[in-house]
Design a protein around this motif. Structure first.
Motif, short mmCIF file in Angstrom:
data_model
loop_
_atom_site.label_atom_id
_atom_site.label_comp_id
_atom_site.label_asym_id
_atom_site.label_seq_id
_atom_site.Cartn_x
_atom_site.Cartn_y
_atom_site.Cartn_z
N ARG A 24 4.15 -15.43 -5.37
CA ARG A 24 4.80 -15.34 -6.68
C ARG A 24 6.30 -15.11 -6.60
O ARG A 24 7.00 -15.23 -7.60
CB ARG A 24 4.14 -14.23 -7.51
CG ARG A 24 2.70 -14.52 -7.77
CD ARG A 24 2.11 -13.92 -8.98
NE ARG A 24 0.89 -14.66 -9.27
CZ ARG A 24 0.82 -15.72 -10.05
NH1 ARG A 24 1.90 -16.17 -10.66
NH2 ARG A 24 -0.33 -16.33 -10.24
N PRO A 27 8.91 -19.01 -6.13
CA PRO A 27 9.68 -19.71 -7.15
C PRO A 27 11.00 -19.03 -7.49
O PRO A 27 11.96 -19.67 -7.90
CB PRO A 27 8.75 -19.70 -8.38
CG PRO A 27 7.38 -19.50 -7.82
CD PRO A 27 7.57 -18.63 -6.62
N ARG A 28 11.03 -17.73 -7.29
CA ARG A 28 12.28 -17.00 -7.52
C ARG A 28 13.30 -17.35 -6.46
O ARG A 28 14.47 -17.56 -6.76
CB ARG A 28 12.01 -15.50 -7.49
CG ARG A 28 12.26 -14.86 -8.82
CD ARG A 28 12.16 -13.36 -8.82
NE ARG A 28 13.38 -12.79 -9.30
CZ ARG A 28 14.01 -11.74 -8.77
NH1 ARG A 28 13.50 -11.15 -7.71
NH2 ARG A 28 15.11 -11.30 -9.28
N PHE A 30 13.37 -20.14 -4.90
CA PHE A 30 13.72 -21.51 -5.31
C PHE A 30 14.85 -21.49 -6.33
O PHE A 30 15.87 -22.16 -6.15
CB PHE A 30 12.45 -22.17 -5.89
CG PHE A 30 12.66 -23.50 -6.53
CD1 PHE A 30 12.71 -24.67 -5.78
CD2 PHE A 30 12.77 -23.60 -7.91
CE1 PHE A 30 12.87 -25.91 -6.39
CE2 PHE A 30 12.94 -24.84 -8.53
CZ PHE A 30 12.99 -25.99 -7.76
N ARG A 31 14.72 -20.68 -7.35
CA ARG A 31 15.74 -20.62 -8.40
C ARG A 31 17.08 -20.13 -7.89
O ARG A 31 18.13 -20.68 -8.22
CB ARG A 31 15.28 -19.70 -9.54
CG ARG A 31 14.32 -20.37 -10.48
CD ARG A 31 14.14 -19.56 -11.75
NE ARG A 31 13.22 -18.46 -11.62
CZ ARG A 31 13.52 -17.20 -11.79
NH1 ARG A 31 14.76 -16.84 -12.07
NH2 ARG A 31 12.59 -16.25 -11.66
N TYR A 32 17.06 -19.06 -7.09
CA TYR A 32 18.32 -18.50 -6.62
C TYR A 32 18.99 -19.39 -5.58
O TYR A 32 20.22 -19.46 -5.52
CB TYR A 32 18.12 -17.06 -6.14
CG TYR A 32 18.09 -16.11 -7.31
CD1 TYR A 32 19.28 -15.61 -7.83
CD2 TYR A 32 16.90 -15.76 -7.93
CE1 TYR A 32 19.28 -14.78 -8.94
CE2 TYR A 32 16.88 -14.92 -9.04
CZ TYR A 32 18.08 -14.43 -9.54
OH TYR A 32 18.08 -13.62 -10.63
N GLU B 192 17.96 -14.46 -15.51
CA GLU B 192 17.42 -13.09 -15.49
C GLU B 192 18.45 -12.07 -15.97
O GLU B 192 19.60 -12.13 -15.58
CB GLU B 192 16.96 -12.72 -14.07
CG GLU B 192 15.76 -13.51 -13.63
CD GLU B 192 15.33 -13.18 -12.21
OE1 GLU B 192 15.75 -12.15 -11.67
OE2 GLU B 192 14.56 -13.97 -11.64
N GLY B 208 8.36 -21.79 -15.53
CA GLY B 208 8.53 -22.63 -14.35
C GLY B 208 7.98 -21.97 -13.09
O GLY B 208 7.34 -22.62 -12.26
N ASP B 209 8.22 -20.68 -12.95
CA ASP B 209 7.71 -19.94 -11.79
C ASP B 209 6.19 -19.95 -11.78
O ASP B 209 5.56 -20.11 -10.73
CB ASP B 209 8.19 -18.49 -11.81
CG ASP B 209 9.67 -18.36 -11.48
OD1 ASP B 209 10.38 -19.38 -11.49
OD2 ASP B 209 10.11 -17.22 -11.22
N MET B 212 4.96 -23.28 -10.69
CA MET B 212 5.16 -23.49 -9.26
C MET B 212 4.17 -22.73 -8.40
O MET B 212 3.79 -23.19 -7.33
CB MET B 212 6.58 -23.08 -8.88
CG MET B 212 7.58 -24.11 -9.30
SD MET B 212 9.13 -23.79 -8.50
CE MET B 212 9.50 -25.41 -7.87
N SER B 213 3.77 -21.56 -8.85
CA SER B 213 2.79 -20.82 -8.05
C SER B 213 1.45 -21.56 -8.08
O SER B 213 0.69 -21.53 -7.11
CB SER B 213 2.65 -19.38 -8.53
OG SER B 213 1.80 -19.30 -9.64
#
Lengths: 225, 225
Positions: A24, A27-28, A30-32, B192, B208-209, B212-213
């Motif tokens: 989990r 994806p974070r 991925f975003r950063y 965020e 989106g997260d 993706m998971s």
DNA sequence: TAGATTGTTAATCGATTAACAATC
DNA sequence: TAGATTGTTAATCGATTAACAATC
């Protein structure tokens, strides 16, 4: 979309078991990483990334090492290399196809968003029972009748279904979709789906629960007048 | 909406600290208790509820005891009493008011849903920058100009903001809202928000997260052809 | 080489589960 | 009373953090 069946540790990459908590966070990352790419940064240390993300550097290194050594001692992580690895893990570019069941407000809002395209998920059709919607297009995607569901999904080899239909029909429709070969559900219905079969992945989205947890914190911690 | 400021353990109810993990399960109890009420069940044991929810009975008893003894030995829990307690904790009926910032697809879909009403949250206005939307109504709620934001929020004493605006404006708008007295954010923007002030509650929603998971699990565990 | 930063093991922390005494 | 089931303490499990040796 294709992947090997249960490859435990194929030649140094891919360690045995990865916890849900780690998955989990992917994806974070991925975003950063996208932010860093946009900013033109070539390398990043676990410490820098940790500061950006408000987590510990230790956690980042621990997380990434579940999947192999993506960094280099004394240097840090190469941003685009790490990004590519994370994309691979998250199936971006794996050509996942999906259908949306229910062309109501939410289904239409989702298909019109960049949500799926950005993440390499291809929405191949919407489905609805409402005859006045069938045949219309939303966000460049055709709305089909629920009577065509099984045939379409089998022929198109659809991977995943987004469930935005009323909750009392969720379970029955999910059964039909499983029979038609679908193995993943992004479930917005509010009716929780539980399957013993580990081949079937369900991701529950409960926006109402999210709202309520905010309500809780607002009521506990705040006061007015 | 009103609540006491930081009452640590007011006369046997309300124990000291409740972990986030517990708080996030409360809305789930809320949902399952509603099912029991609909079915006309008067009482439920932790064991029965555990089976319904796919968790352990131990966890249910542990969770509920964070807030006081809601059950009775040898009997179990009174469904409507427990439901009332959970509602109280989650601020249902506390008269929370909210504004939605951004009247795009998502903002409109949310305001037209029963999402808020069901949970006792009152949407008092939408806000948007688009002149062609201002003055119109969606789901019985007026769309106002962003220029009226501060005045409206202060005068109406708005508790919470739902952020469905583009992410590059999220931070600036949140600052304006904080200055206008808002203390809770339901943040769909993808940018965020982190505040040190514990009075400000932020609930991040990253659809989106979540997607993706699901992609991850689909790619790891499944295979086709 | 010296400095930086990872990969990885060990220590800590927190959350879940088990067990059982209290009690309805 | 006997049976059931909670409330609560203790044991277990897992996840996060700290520390440091490996190494670029």
């Amino acid at each position: 979309m294709s992947s090997q069946k249960q490859t435990p540790l194929s030649s140094e990459e891919e360690k045995t078991y990865v916890s849900d908590a780690v998955i989990r966070r992917l994806p974070r990352y991925f975003r950063y990483l996208r932010i860093l790419i946009r900013e033109g940064k070539m390398r990043v240390s676990s410490g820098e990334l940790a500061d950006m993300m408000h987590i510990t550097a230790s956690q980042i290194r621990q997380d990434l090492n579940c999947f192999g050594g993506f960094g280099q001692q004394g240097y840090g992580y190469n941003v685009s290399f790490l990004y590519a690895k994370i994309c691979e893990l998250l199936g971006v570019g794996a050509g996942i196809s999906a259908v949306i069941i229910g062309a109501g407000d939410l289904g239409r809002a989702l298909v019109r968003s960049s949500m799926f395209t950005k993440r390499g998920v291809d929405i191949v059709s919407l489905f609805d029972v409402n005859p006045s919607l069938i045949g219309r297009e939303v966000g460049g995607v055709m709305i089909r009748s629920m009577t065509e569901l099984e045939n379409f999904c089998r022929q198109t080899r659809v991977d995943m279904a987004v469930l935005t239909l009323p909750k009392d029909q969720a379970e029955a429709v999910a059964e039909r979709l499983i029979a038609a070969g679908i193995r993943g559900f992004w479930n917005f219905t509010g009716k929780e789906l539980h399957y013993d079969d580990p081949e079937i992945a369900v991701e529950e989205v409960h926006l109402g629960d999210s709202l309520m947890s905010l309500n809780y914190r607002l009521c506990r911690r705040n006061s007015k007048e």
